[in-house]
Design a protein around this motif. Structure first.
Motif, short mmCIF file in Angstrom:
data_model
loop_
_atom_site.label_atom_id
_atom_site.label_comp_id
_atom_site.label_asym_id
_atom_site.label_seq_id
_atom_site.Cartn_x
_atom_site.Cartn_y
_atom_site.Cartn_z
N VAL A 107 8.81 3.67 -5.40
CA VAL A 107 8.60 3.04 -6.71
C VAL A 107 8.95 4.09 -7.77
O VAL A 107 8.18 5.01 -8.02
CB VAL A 107 7.15 2.55 -6.87
N ASN A 108 10.13 3.92 -8.40
CA ASN A 108 10.62 4.92 -9.34
C ASN A 108 10.41 4.57 -10.80
O ASN A 108 10.62 5.40 -11.67
CB ASN A 108 12.12 5.17 -9.09
N SER A 109 10.03 3.29 -11.07
CA SER A 109 9.81 2.88 -12.46
C SER A 109 8.89 1.68 -12.49
O SER A 109 8.59 1.09 -11.45
CB SER A 109 11.15 2.52 -13.12
N TYR A 110 8.45 1.32 -13.69
CA TYR A 110 7.60 0.14 -13.83
C TYR A 110 8.37 -1.15 -13.59
O TYR A 110 7.79 -2.17 -13.31
CB TYR A 110 6.94 0.11 -15.22
N LYS A 169 -1.08 10.20 -10.12
CA LYS A 169 -1.85 8.97 -9.90
C LYS A 169 -1.10 7.82 -10.55
O LYS A 169 -0.42 8.01 -11.54
CB LYS A 169 -3.25 9.09 -10.50
N GLY A 170 -1.23 6.64 -9.99
CA GLY A 170 -0.60 5.47 -10.58
C GLY A 170 0.61 5.00 -9.78
O GLY A 170 0.91 5.51 -8.70
N MET A 171 1.30 4.03 -10.35
CA MET A 171 2.37 3.34 -9.64
C MET A 171 3.66 4.14 -9.55
O MET A 171 4.25 4.26 -8.47
CB MET A 171 2.63 2.00 -10.34
N VAL A 172 4.14 4.67 -10.67
CA VAL A 172 5.43 5.35 -10.67
C VAL A 172 5.33 6.62 -9.82
O VAL A 172 4.44 7.44 -10.01
CB VAL A 172 5.89 5.67 -12.10
N TRP A 178 0.87 -1.16 0.00
CA TRP A 178 0.00 0.00 0.00
C TRP A 178 0.91 1.22 0.00
O TRP A 178 1.95 1.22 0.66
CB TRP A 178 -0.92 0.04 1.22
N GLY A 179 0.54 2.24 -0.75
CA GLY A 179 1.37 3.42 -0.78
C GLY A 179 0.65 4.66 -1.25
O GLY A 179 -0.43 4.59 -1.83
N ILE A 180 1.28 5.78 -0.99
CA ILE A 180 0.78 7.09 -1.41
C ILE A 180 1.65 7.59 -2.55
O ILE A 180 2.88 7.50 -2.49
CB ILE A 180 0.83 8.09 -0.24
N ALA A 229 5.82 3.49 -1.16
CA ALA A 229 5.11 2.27 -0.79
C ALA A 229 5.58 1.66 0.52
O ALA A 229 6.73 1.83 0.93
CB ALA A 229 5.28 1.24 -1.91
N ILE A 230 4.67 0.92 1.12
CA ILE A 230 4.97 0.08 2.29
C ILE A 230 4.69 -1.36 1.86
O ILE A 230 3.61 -1.66 1.38
CB ILE A 230 4.13 0.48 3.50
N VAL A 231 5.69 -2.22 2.02
CA VAL A 231 5.63 -3.60 1.55
C VAL A 231 5.57 -4.53 2.76
O VAL A 231 6.32 -4.35 3.73
CB VAL A 231 6.89 -3.94 0.72
N ALA A 232 4.72 -5.54 2.70
CA ALA A 232 4.66 -6.56 3.75
C ALA A 232 4.67 -7.94 3.11
O ALA A 232 4.13 -8.13 2.02
CB ALA A 232 3.40 -6.38 4.61
N TYR A 233 5.30 -8.89 3.80
CA TYR A 233 5.34 -10.28 3.34
C TYR A 233 5.70 -11.17 4.50
O TYR A 233 6.20 -10.71 5.52
CB TYR A 233 6.34 -10.44 2.19
#
Length: 188
Positions: A116-119, A91-94, A84-86, A98-102
């Motif tokens: 997240v700097n690129s696709y 708008k969009g991914m790039v 999840w991230g702001i 983000a905050i990553v969990a696993y």
């Protein structure tokens, strides 16, 4: 004739109220307002996100200004990562912060920040463009939850956000699917 109308009304009520609730329970979907967090944790607002069986719970504290969030992903396995991230710039991914969990191979939860700097991002740990604290995550009953406190610029009332999930093997993160639901997992 009156008996026929009562029977028709009864069938209509069953169709309108019982069938949809049964369909939701069979699908494993619950609304965000039905969820009870551990340790009496409460959030002021929640939104059922439109894709990936996800829910966003939050409390905004304007005097701080901080955003306390919990992002829930249902219907995930222990061999998946969730994000999840702001996105503070568009708008969009790039551009997303983000905050990553696993779930780690030793069974504990891993949680970290990743810009997240690129696709072609690899979800590598890194600092975000705004302060984040109180990071944690949980996995129980095929549901992963990311918790965080985010410091936002003053007078922030709306943010663009994204959420996602994908495969993880050990500590190696695979690419998420490129299905319609995955590509549309963003909102304001």
């Amino acid at each position: 004739m009156a008996r026929h109308n009562v029977l028709f009304l009864f069938c209509l009520l069953i169709t309108c109220f019982l069938v949809p609730s049964l369909a939701l329970s069979v699908a494993g979907h619950s609304s965000c307002s039905d969820f009870v967090f551990p340790k009496n944790m409460v959030f002021a607002s929640c939104t059922d996100l439109p894709n990936l069986d996800s829910f966003l719970h939050w409390t905004y504290v304007p005097s701080s200004p901080t955003l306390h969030v919990a992002n829930r992903h249902s219907q995930v396995s222990s061999s998946m990562w969730v994000v999840w991230g702001i996105n503070p710039t568009s708008k969009g991914m790039v551009g997303t912060q983000a905050i990553v969990a696993y779930k780690k191979p030793d069974g504990t939860m891993g949680v970290f920040t990743s810009p997240v700097n690129s696709y072609g991002t690899q979800l590598q740990e890194g600092n975000l463009s705004f302060p984040v604290s109180d990071l944690s995550a949980s996995f129980l009953d095929n549901q992963m939850v990311i918790y965080a406190v985010i410091e936002l610029p003053e007078n922030t009332t709306r943010v663009s956000h994204v959420w996602q999930d994908g495969p993880v093997s050990g500590n190696t993160f695979g690419m998420h699917q490129v299905s319609w639901n995955h590509l549309r997992s963003m909102g304001t």
